[in-house]
Design a protein around this motif. Sequence first.
Motif, PDB file in Angstrom:
ATOM      1  N   THR A  20       0.741  -1.201  -0.092  1.00 57.23           N
ATOM      2  CA  THR A  20      -0.053  -0.027  -0.031  1.00 57.23           C
ATOM      3  C   THR A  20       0.817   1.172   0.073  1.00 57.23           C
ATOM      4  N   TRP A  21       1.079   2.008  -1.100  1.00 53.77           N
ATOM      5  CA  TRP A  21       1.972   3.159  -1.326  1.00 53.77           C
ATOM      6  C   TRP A  21       1.066   4.265  -0.804  1.00 53.77           C
ATOM      7  N   PRO A  22       1.968   4.929  -0.051  1.00 60.26           N
ATOM      8  CA  PRO A  22       1.325   6.359   0.302  1.00 60.26           C
ATOM      9  C   PRO A  22       0.971   7.477  -0.699  1.00 60.26           C
ATOM     10  N   SER A  23      -0.295   8.039  -0.380  1.00 57.96           N
ATOM     11  CA  SER A  23      -0.813   9.001  -1.418  1.00 57.96           C
ATOM     12  C   SER A  23       0.323  10.311  -1.320  1.00 57.96           C
ATOM     13  N   ARG A  24       0.477  11.227  -2.448  1.00 58.70           N
ATOM     14  CA  ARG A  24       1.108  12.481  -2.416  1.00 58.70           C
ATOM     15  C   ARG A  24       1.003  13.161  -1.292  1.00 58.70           C
ATOM     16  N   ARG A  25      -0.232  13.356  -0.935  1.00 57.63           N
ATOM     17  CA  ARG A  25      -0.509  14.257   0.280  1.00 57.63           C
ATOM     18  C   ARG A  25       0.047  13.777   1.595  1.00 57.63           C
ATOM     19  N   GLU A  26       0.023  12.367   1.862  1.00 57.52           N
ATOM     20  CA  GLU A  26       0.609  11.738   2.943  1.00 57.52           C
ATOM     21  C   GLU A  26       2.120  11.820   2.962  1.00 57.52           C
ATOM     22  N   VAL A  27       2.674  11.855   1.782  1.00 55.26           N
ATOM     23  CA  VAL A  27       4.186  11.994   1.861  1.00 55.26           C
ATOM     24  C   VAL A  27       4.519  13.183   2.305  1.00 55.26           C
ATOM     25  N   ILE A  28       3.770  14.501   1.559  1.00 59.24           N
ATOM     26  CA  ILE A  28       4.184  15.865   1.844  1.00 59.24           C
ATOM     27  C   ILE A  28       3.883  16.045   3.420  1.00 59.24           C
ATOM     28  N   ILE A  29       2.690  15.715   3.914  1.00 61.44           N
ATOM     29  CA  ILE A  29       2.661  15.966   5.229  1.00 61.44           C
ATOM     30  C   ILE A  29       3.806  15.337   6.237  1.00 61.44           C
TER      31      ILE A  29
END
Length: 64
Positions: A20-29
């Motif tokens: 399950t790869w993190p979303s772009r938003r999760e990576v930025i946060i």
Amino acid sequence: MAKSPFKFLQEVRAEGEKVTWPSRREVIITTVMVFIMVLVSSIFFLVADQVIRFAVTTILGIGS
């Protein structure tokens, strides 16, 4: 029991699809949170270092 390289690559690909790869938003946060924690830690250790330096120089009577 040696497996063929082709079979091995198929299994690797199948396991990679389960991730399950993190979303772009999760990576930025998460990245912003890491930078904030680095900043807080840096300030904490700067203050701790200055307090310890002051205490040691006061106890040993070093300095001007």
